[in-house]
Write a protein that holds these residues in place. Structure first.
Motif, PDB file in Angstrom:
ATOM      1  N   MET A 290     -36.974 -12.548  12.686  1.00  0.00           N
ATOM      2  CA  MET A 290     -35.957 -12.985  13.658  1.00  0.00           C
ATOM      3  C   MET A 290     -36.333 -12.591  15.080  1.00  0.00           C
ATOM      4  O   MET A 290     -36.196 -13.389  16.006  1.00  0.00           O
ATOM      5  CB  MET A 290     -34.595 -12.373  13.308  1.00  0.00           C
ATOM      6  N   SER A 291     -36.856 -11.363  15.259  1.00  0.00           N
ATOM      7  CA  SER A 291     -37.135 -10.905  16.635  1.00  0.00           C
ATOM      8  C   SER A 291     -38.252 -11.746  17.263  1.00  0.00           C
ATOM      9  O   SER A 291     -38.202 -12.061  18.454  1.00  0.00           O
ATOM     10  CB  SER A 291     -37.487  -9.422  16.654  1.00  0.00           C
ATOM     11  N   GLN A 292     -39.226 -12.168  16.441  1.00  0.00           N
ATOM     12  CA  GLN A 292     -40.276 -13.055  16.988  1.00  0.00           C
ATOM     13  C   GLN A 292     -39.620 -14.343  17.501  1.00  0.00           C
ATOM     14  O   GLN A 292     -39.829 -14.775  18.618  1.00  0.00           O
ATOM     15  CB  GLN A 292     -41.296 -13.417  15.906  1.00  0.00           C
ATOM     16  N   TYR A 293     -38.752 -14.904  16.634  1.00  0.00           N
ATOM     17  CA  TYR A 293     -38.114 -16.174  16.987  1.00  0.00           C
ATOM     18  C   TYR A 293     -37.267 -16.011  18.255  1.00  0.00           C
ATOM     19  O   TYR A 293     -37.259 -16.846  19.147  1.00  0.00           O
ATOM     20  CB  TYR A 293     -37.243 -16.638  15.817  1.00  0.00           C
ATOM     21  N   LEU A 301     -32.975  -6.299  18.710  1.00  0.00           N
ATOM     22  CA  LEU A 301     -32.249  -7.239  17.848  1.00  0.00           C
ATOM     23  C   LEU A 301     -31.350  -6.468  16.889  1.00  0.00           C
ATOM     24  O   LEU A 301     -30.189  -6.834  16.679  1.00  0.00           O
ATOM     25  CB  LEU A 301     -33.242  -8.105  17.064  1.00  0.00           C
ATOM     26  N   TRP A 302     -31.830  -5.328  16.373  1.00  0.00           N
ATOM     27  CA  TRP A 302     -31.006  -4.553  15.437  1.00  0.00           C
ATOM     28  C   TRP A 302     -29.757  -4.035  16.140  1.00  0.00           C
ATOM     29  O   TRP A 302     -28.679  -3.984  15.553  1.00  0.00           O
ATOM     30  CB  TRP A 302     -31.797  -3.401  14.830  1.00  0.00           C
ATOM     31  N   LEU A 303     -29.904  -3.729  17.397  1.00  0.00           N
ATOM     32  CA  LEU A 303     -28.748  -3.256  18.168  1.00  0.00           C
ATOM     33  C   LEU A 303     -27.654  -4.317  18.119  1.00  0.00           C
ATOM     34  O   LEU A 303     -26.486  -4.041  17.901  1.00  0.00           O
ATOM     35  CB  LEU A 303     -29.186  -3.025  19.620  1.00  0.00           C
ATOM     36  N   ARG A 304     -28.081  -5.604  18.262  1.00  0.00           N
ATOM     37  CA  ARG A 304     -27.102  -6.698  18.247  1.00  0.00           C
ATOM     38  C   ARG A 304     -26.554  -6.917  16.848  1.00  0.00           C
ATOM     39  O   ARG A 304     -25.357  -7.107  16.653  1.00  0.00           O
ATOM     40  CB  ARG A 304     -27.768  -8.005  18.719  1.00  0.00           C
ATOM     41  N   LEU A 305     -27.449  -6.832  15.844  1.00  0.00           N
ATOM     42  CA  LEU A 305     -27.026  -7.159  14.472  1.00  0.00           C
ATOM     43  C   LEU A 305     -26.146  -6.071  13.877  1.00  0.00           C
ATOM     44  O   LEU A 305     -25.232  -6.351  13.100  1.00  0.00           O
ATOM     45  CB  LEU A 305     -28.265  -7.352  13.583  1.00  0.00           C
ATOM     46  N   ASP A 313     -26.032 -14.952  14.171  1.00  0.00           N
ATOM     47  CA  ASP A 313     -27.157 -14.010  13.955  1.00  0.00           C
ATOM     48  C   ASP A 313     -26.967 -13.256  12.634  1.00  0.00           C
ATOM     49  O   ASP A 313     -27.921 -13.070  11.874  1.00  0.00           O
ATOM     50  CB  ASP A 313     -27.254 -13.010  15.114  1.00  0.00           C
ATOM     51  N   THR A 314     -25.733 -12.830  12.373  1.00  0.00           N
ATOM     52  CA  THR A 314     -25.457 -12.143  11.102  1.00  0.00           C
ATOM     53  C   THR A 314     -25.803 -13.075   9.947  1.00  0.00           C
ATOM     54  O   THR A 314     -26.474 -12.678   8.989  1.00  0.00           O
ATOM     55  CB  THR A 314     -23.968 -11.738  11.020  1.00  0.00           C
ATOM     56  N   ALA A 315     -25.362 -14.339  10.052  1.00  0.00           N
ATOM     57  CA  ALA A 315     -25.620 -15.297   8.965  1.00  0.00           C
ATOM     58  C   ALA A 315     -27.128 -15.477   8.762  1.00  0.00           C
ATOM     59  O   ALA A 315     -27.622 -15.441   7.627  1.00  0.00           O
ATOM     60  CB  ALA A 315     -24.956 -16.636   9.289  1.00  0.00           C
ATOM     61  N   THR A 316     -27.863 -15.613   9.869  1.00  0.00           N
ATOM     62  CA  THR A 316     -29.319 -15.813   9.775  1.00  0.00           C
ATOM     63  C   THR A 316     -29.972 -14.632   9.081  1.00  0.00           C
ATOM     64  O   THR A 316     -30.767 -14.779   8.148  1.00  0.00           O
ATOM     65  CB  THR A 316     -29.917 -16.005  11.184  1.00  0.00           C
ATOM     66  N   TYR A 317     -29.583 -13.427   9.511  1.00  0.00           N
ATOM     67  CA  TYR A 317     -30.162 -12.199   8.928  1.00  0.00           C
ATOM     68  C   TYR A 317     -29.820 -12.094   7.443  1.00  0.00           C
ATOM     69  O   TYR A 317     -30.690 -11.897   6.595  1.00  0.00           O
ATOM     70  CB  TYR A 317     -29.623 -10.982   9.707  1.00  0.00           C
ATOM     71  N   LEU A 318     -28.551 -12.288   7.093  1.00  0.00           N
ATOM     72  CA  LEU A 318     -28.124 -12.151   5.691  1.00  0.00           C
ATOM     73  C   LEU A 318     -28.761 -13.233   4.818  1.00  0.00           C
ATOM     74  O   LEU A 318     -29.129 -12.988   3.667  1.00  0.00           O
ATOM     75  CB  LEU A 318     -26.593 -12.218   5.587  1.00  0.00           C
ATOM     76  N   LEU A 319     -28.940 -14.439   5.385  1.00  0.00           N
ATOM     77  CA  LEU A 319     -29.546 -15.518   4.589  1.00  0.00           C
ATOM     78  C   LEU A 319     -31.036 -15.275   4.395  1.00  0.00           C
ATOM     79  O   LEU A 319     -31.589 -15.589   3.328  1.00  0.00           O
ATOM     80  CB  LEU A 319     -29.282 -16.875   5.248  1.00  0.00           C
TER      81      LEU A 319
END
Ligand SMILES: O=C(Nc1ccc2c(c1)CCNCC2)c1ccc(-c2cn[nH]c2)cc1OCc1ccccc1
Length: 340
Positions: A290-293, A301-305, A313-319
């Motif tokens: 995700m961070s590359q994208y 990015l983890w700070l945001r997630l 972003d949560t959905a993208t990470y969880l998926l």
């Protein structure tokens, strides 16, 4: 106007697969990962006094992460609608599975029942009661793994699992006697009764208490008397009897259920009531992809997630995490891959 403009570019909406009481469920594809999801769409104007149920469900789902509970990926609220993005359960309802087979054998019933016990034990251990357990709320994914849904009635009593509830809710057919007579009750105890009705439905292909007339139905429930078809084994009859006890204090508890001889028969141990994934785990591989994208560092990015806003972003990470769990490549789809 474009239907549900808020989803445009984030989800490709497909067909409507279900229209419940106050919600419609549409299939969709999460654009960035290409993963299929189910989106439960509710029009606020139609919700009326069901509105608190949505808040209750979404608040509960944010704290639930279990292999047999339908996962929440994203919450979207507009002026007019709620959109709840959920785990895709293409096996449909357990209910339909039972009906098309007439009834299930003891072995298959035990397999489904163990997964339901696992989910309910997890819920009770973290202080939740589902309060609306019924075959329609037990879905299957494509591997026929059980996924519990619809936490619109679940309760997390303030005073913990020993404090009584009084709201009468859930469907009468699966409702425990104390609920039906309007007594104060324990959420955990009514869940055990409903699981007894569920187990009976699995093994018998019909319901222990049923009647078109609601008063007759209530009388049957309060009597606690039900038929025992001749194909039921002694073990099955004993277990059902221990759950369909009219007196909630005589009813078996979930901690006894997880190691009950009928439930563990043929398995190497009690039902695993823990979740195989913890709620907010940091996965470096998914973060890196995700961070590359996003063109930012993993820690940024983890700070945001890690504030778990249940946004896109949560959905993208969880998926990405679900893809990883299914052994699929952890990758995002740049726009060129999607034909349209
Ligand atoms: O993914 C869900 N359902 C679902 C997805 C694909 C397919 C089917 C069903 C069966 C129908 N044939 C097409 C394959 C799905 C996921 C979550 C929720 C959900 C979570 N909280 N509340 C609702 C509901 C869902 O559905 C409802 C449903 C619709 C038609 C029938 C059976 C079940």
């Amino acid at each position: 106007m474009v239907r549900y403009a808020v989803l445009k570019g984030f989800y490709e909406l497909e067909k409507t697969i279900g229209c419940g009481g106050f919600a419609k469920v549409k299939l969709a594809m999460h654009t960035l990962t290409g993963e299929k999801v189910a989106i439960k769409i509710m029009e606020k104007a139609h919700l009326g006094d069901d509105l608190p149920r949505v808040e209750l469900e979404t608040k509960a789902l944010k704290n639930l992460s279990h292999q047999h509970i339908c996962k929440l990926f994203q919450l979207i609220e507009t002026d007019t609608h709620y959109f709840i993005v959920l785990e895709y359960c293409s096996g449909g309802e357990l209910f339909d599975h039972i009906v098309e087979r007439n009834r299930l054998g003891e072995g298959e019933s035990r397999s489904f029942f163990r997964q339901i016990v696992s989910a309910v034990a997890y819920l009770h251990n973290i202080g939740y009661a589902h309060r609306d357990l019924k075959p329609e709320n037990v879905l299957l994914d494509k591997e026929h793994v059980v996924k519990l849904i619809d936490f619109g009635l679940c309760a997390k009593p303030k005073g913990g699992m020993d404090s009584h509830l009084s709201t009468s809710c859930g469907s009468p057919t699966y409702a425990a006697p104390e609920l039906v007579v309007g007594k104060r009750y324990l959420g955990s105890e009514v869940d055990i009764w409903s699981m007894g009705v569920l187990l009976y439905a699995l093994l018998c292909g019909c319901l222990p208490f049923d009647d078109n007339n609601i008063d007759t139905l209530y009388r049957k429930i309060i009597s606690g008397r039900y038929d025992e078809p001749e194909w039921l084994s002694v073990g099955s009859k004993r277990l059902i009897k221990s759950m369909l006890q009219v007196d909630p204090k005589k009813r078996i508890t979930v901690d006894k259920l997880v190691c009950h001889p009928w439930v563990t028969l043929g398995y190497d141990g009690p039902v695993n009531k823990d979740s195989v994934y913890d709620l907010h785990v940091r996965d470096e591989e998914c973060l890196n992809v995700m961070s590359q994208y996003y063109g930012m560092s993993s820690s940024e990015l983890w700070l945001r997630l890690s504030s778990w806003k249940y946004d896109y972003d949560t959905a993208t990470y969880l998926l990405l995490m679900t893809r990883k769990k299914r052994g699929l490549p952890v990758r995002l789809v740049t726009s060129s891959h999607h034909p349209f």
